[in-house]
Design an enzyme around this catalytic site. Structure first.
Site, PDB file in Angstrom:
ATOM      1  CD  GLN A   1      47.474 -22.132  -6.314  1.00  0.00           C
ATOM      2  OE1 GLN A   1      46.262 -22.179  -6.198  1.00  0.00           O
ATOM      3  NE2 GLN A   1      48.142 -20.998  -6.351  1.00  0.00           N
TER       4      GLN A   1
ATOM      5  CG  HIS B   1      43.159 -29.295  -1.936  1.00  0.00           C
ATOM      6  ND1 HIS B   1      41.799 -29.189  -1.802  1.00  0.00           N
ATOM      7  CD2 HIS B   1      43.581 -28.090  -2.391  1.00  0.00           C
ATOM      8  CE1 HIS B   1      41.415 -27.963  -2.140  1.00  0.00           C
ATOM      9  NE2 HIS B   1      42.480 -27.277  -2.500  1.00  0.00           N
TER      10      HIS B   1
ATOM     11  CD  GLU C   1      44.142 -24.197 -13.468  1.00  0.00           C
ATOM     12  OE1 GLU C   1      43.136 -23.942 -14.163  1.00  0.00           O
ATOM     13  OE2 GLU C   1      44.227 -23.899 -12.261  1.00  0.00           O
TER      14      GLU C   1
END
Ligand SMILES: Cc1ncc(C[n+]2csc(CCOP(=O)(O)OP(=O)(O)O)c2C)c(N)n1
Ligand SMILES: [Mg+2]
Length: 740
Positions: free
Chosen positions: A492, A540, A470
């Site tokens: 993402q 997530h 990242e």
């Protein structure tokens, strides 16, 4: 009999040296003398600054002592204002040799308004000289390296897309002069200790993989403050560790010898200019003055070691060399040094007289002074597709999801702006382009498919996959944007933004401010954020927007529906500031908030909230995936209790729409702030504090908050439901507030 031809570039004395077999790697006497002048000037500026610091006339000092030969040598192979430079703090000699003046450097030391590097905002030795292409540098060790990679990529890109460099009125391009040269190279330097930073290795990955024209210089003085090189580098020699990277040209050299270092640079720069790949020069130097004025190296280095270093001091070595080779005699040396001293004295006197910056200027250049993304220039009406009446005479344009509209917006902006590139993890349709060309596969285009079809349409140099790193994504994008490209990159999952945090906090949003508007890096970072996924679990489902709204210089946008996402994304792309564009995963394909595509010019200005549900009894301030949940709660409240809640969707978190908030609270006198992130220290805390501070006399009840529990989002749906704020929680909160 062979006759000796005279080389027109060499003087008589040089010719004599050449005949004696002494070519000094092709350097002329004058070049050697000039190199010594630069080195000596650099050392004397350090000495003068040290004195000024002791006299408390400056506030910090960082010396380049021991590293001077590198800069003098490098500058003889690189071109100011043509090549690009990402130096580190021990590159004073390089900056001098490229054209920065002692006076300019001293202006930074005293913190003067006219300091060309930062206008008194950065410590000395944080070089930035716009005209010389020396890009603003910061203090974190190694954060310049990935940006240098992006800078080199921009040069390569622009050489292939020359049209992209053109000015264009009406968006950020109007304010960015873009230049590039077909054979330019990018210089980046770092210390031996800094090679331990992950970003160094992330940069080698891309430099090698893309065979970029980057000249690395590792200035190895064997210490990082007090930590010796063998602790940083297994085996103690970085050259051995990096040797396996493909397509690099490597040099290892005594960096206290300007002639040998020059030769290493010449070969390395030639290799890069010929576009054969990157090069890395490992230069062994010394550090005679401790790490900085705050450090006393006698605490961790015995005299013996320090004396051994002193014998290699590049200043005395080069002086002796010039005398030994008959290039300058002692008188010549004395004359040169006196001249440097005299010039330096004038520079010091002038710098001490220089005016300081005005306190009123502190907020200048946090954001672009040219383009205001909250202005009417970014406010336009949707142009929905014409209704198709050919079949049944009734058809309305098909509503599209947020995912669809983001994809369409990206596509239209790519068409409009050739400076725009898209990269990130999995964003390409297929990195193995031949599969795509042979139509063997359909292509991926993002784990959420938001960039689907874009590589196929715009080519692999405009839409491509990054390594799984990242900081690599954000650091490179920042370097590209500094050169004038418009990277629209993807992280993402918000949960994995953290490896890029140094770039996001210390670099990207600070570049314009710290360089006093000499450099800027407007770009867009799209991030999939949020929970309510049923099974998303801890890694997530995260939010955390307040961590970024806390950073000055960064715009933070969080749409709740397809139409706003399209309009706000376009504003993000066309504006002149760095934007963090948060896209809620749960909303990507939600039935709520779908819309037909509003056309290629639809924009929503930043800092303008939307009233989703008008009301008179209480105000609910929210954004993102809480909007549809709050709407559900408000509708039930009205249905069951005739209580009318005014629901405000902020859409834009920094800047945010205080006017709409204030007008609503003044009308309803009750306010609830709702957000998906954990309750404590969250975005709502700031909104609540402002309301309490500025609207106290309009309140009939305390400001309330509904948010997630102060824990993590769990996998089991029963737990997730209990952790994240649900419509039921919002309903209860609103009802209690109305009844207060
Ligand atoms: C990310 C980060 N961590 C720590 C520091 C504090 N710091 C400043 S310079 C330095 C040592 C750097 O050593 P090296 O890379 O060898 O360069 P040198 O100073 O020896 O030239 C440290 C630890 C910093 N500036 N940035
Ligand atoms: Mg070091």
């Amino acid at each position: 009999m062979a006759t000796t031809k005279t080389d027109p570039k060499l003087g008589v004395a040089d010719e004599r040296l050449k005949r004696a077999g002494k070519t000094y790697q092709g350097l002329t006497r004058q070049q050697l003398i000039d190199a010594y002048r630069v080195m000596y000037t650099s050392r004397r500026i350090d000495d003068r600054e040290i004195l000024l610091k002791r006299q408390q006339k400056i506030y910090f000092q960082m010396s380049s002592a021991g590293h001077e030969a590198i800069g003098a040598a490098a500058a003889m192979t690189l071109k100011a204002g043509y090549d690009w430079f990402y130096p580190y703090y021990r590159d004073r000699a390089l900056c001098l040799a490229l054209g920065a003046t002692p006076y300019e450097m001293l202006l930074q030391a005293v913190g003067a308004a006219d300091d060309p590097s930062s206008g008194g905002r950065q410590m000395p030795s944080h070089w930035a000289y716009n005209k010389l292409n020396i890009v603003t540098q910061s203090s974190p060790t190694g954060s310049q390296i990935l940006q240098a990679i992006g800078c080199a990529e921009a040069g390569v890109y622009l050489a292939r897309h020359a049209e992209a460099a053109k000015k264009f009125d009406g968006d950020y391009r109007q304010y960015k002069d873009v230049t590039f040269r077909g054979d330019e190279v990018t210089y980046v330097s770092l210390g031996d200790g800094t090679t331990s930073e992950g970003e160094f290795w992330e940069s080698l990955n891309t430099a090698s993989n893309s065979r970029l024209p980057v000249v690395y210089c590792i200035e190895d003085n064997e210490y990082a403050i007090s930590v010796p090189v063998e602790v940083q580098t297994p085996g103690g020699n970085i050259s051995r560790l990096v040797a396996g990277f493909p397509d690099f040209h490597f040099e290892e050299v005594d960096g206290t010898d300007p002639v040998a270092t020059y030769a290493a640079f010449r070969r390395s720069v030639e290799y890069c200019r010929a576009r054969k790949g990157p090069s890395l020069i490992h230069a062994h130097v010394i550090r005679p003055y401790s790490h900085s004025l705050s450090d006393d190296e006698r605490l961790y280095r015995p005299d013996l070691e320090r004396q051994r270093d002193a014998a290699r001091d590049p200043i005395t070595r080069t002086q002796m060399f010039l005398i030994r080779e008959g290039i300058l005699d002692e008188k010549g040396i004395n004359q040169l040094e006196k001249q440097v001293e005299d010039e330096l004295q004038i520079a010091v006197d002038r710098a001490l007289e220089a005016r300081p910056p005005q306190p009123e200027s502190i907020e200048l250049y946090v954001y672009s002074p040219y383009l205001d993304p909250t202005s009417a220039a970014f406010d336009s009406q949707p142009a929905f597709p014409r209704v198709d009446v050919s079949n049944d005479g009734k058809k309305a344009p098909a509503p599209k999801t947020m995912a669809d509209l983001i994809n369409s917006t990206l596509r239209d902006e790519m068409k409009r702006d050739e400076r725009m590139v898209i990269f990130g993890e999995d964003v390409a349709d297929c990195s193995r382009e031949e599969y795509l060309k042979q139509k063997l596969i359909k292509g991926k285009g993002g784990v959420f498919k938001l960039t689907a079809g874009l590589q196929a349409e715009f080519g692999s140099d405009r839409v491509f996959n990054s390594p799984l790193a990242e900081a690599n994504i954000v650091g490179r994008a920042t370097g590209m944007a500094t050169r004038g490209l418009k990277p629209v990159v993807e992280i993402q999952f918000f949960d994995y933004i953290w490896p890029a945090m140094l770039q996001l906090r210390d670099e990207l949003p600070v570049i314009r401010w710290r360089s006093n508007n000499a450099f800027s890096s407007p770009l867009v970072i799209r991030v999939a954020i949020g929970g309510y996924l049923t099974g998303g679990a801890i890694y997530h489902s995260q939010c955390g927007e307040s961590i970024f709204t806390h950073i000055p210089g960064l715009r933070v946008i969080f749409p709740s529906n397809a139409l706003d996402a399209a309009g706000l994304l376009r504003t993000a792309i066309r504006c002149d500031d760095p934007v963090l564009f948060l896209e809620h995963k749960r909303l990507y394909r939600e039935a709520y908030g779908r819309s037909p595509y509003p056309g290629p010019d639809y924009m929503v200005p930043f800092g303008k909230a939307k009233i989703v549900n008008p009301g008179t009894d209480l105000t609910v301030i929210t954004y993102g995936a809480v909007v549809p949940r709050a709407l559900q709660a408000a509708q039930r409240l009205e249905r069951e209790h005739q209580i009318k809640a005014e629901l405000i969707d902020l859409r834009s978190l920094n800047p945010f729409d205080w006017e709409t908030i204030a007008a609503s609270v003044k009308k309803t006198n009750r306010v609830l702030v709702a957000y998906e992130d954990t309750l404590s220290w969250g975005y709502g805390a700031e909104i609540s504090a402002r309301i309490a501070e500025h609207l106290f006399e309009h309140l009939d009840a305390p400001v309330r908050r509904v948010a997630a529990k102060d824990t993590f989002v769990a996998y089991q749906p029963i737990l997730e439901d209990a952790i994240l704020p649900q419509a039921q929680d919002l309903y209860r909160g609103m009802k209690q507030l109305a009844e207060f």
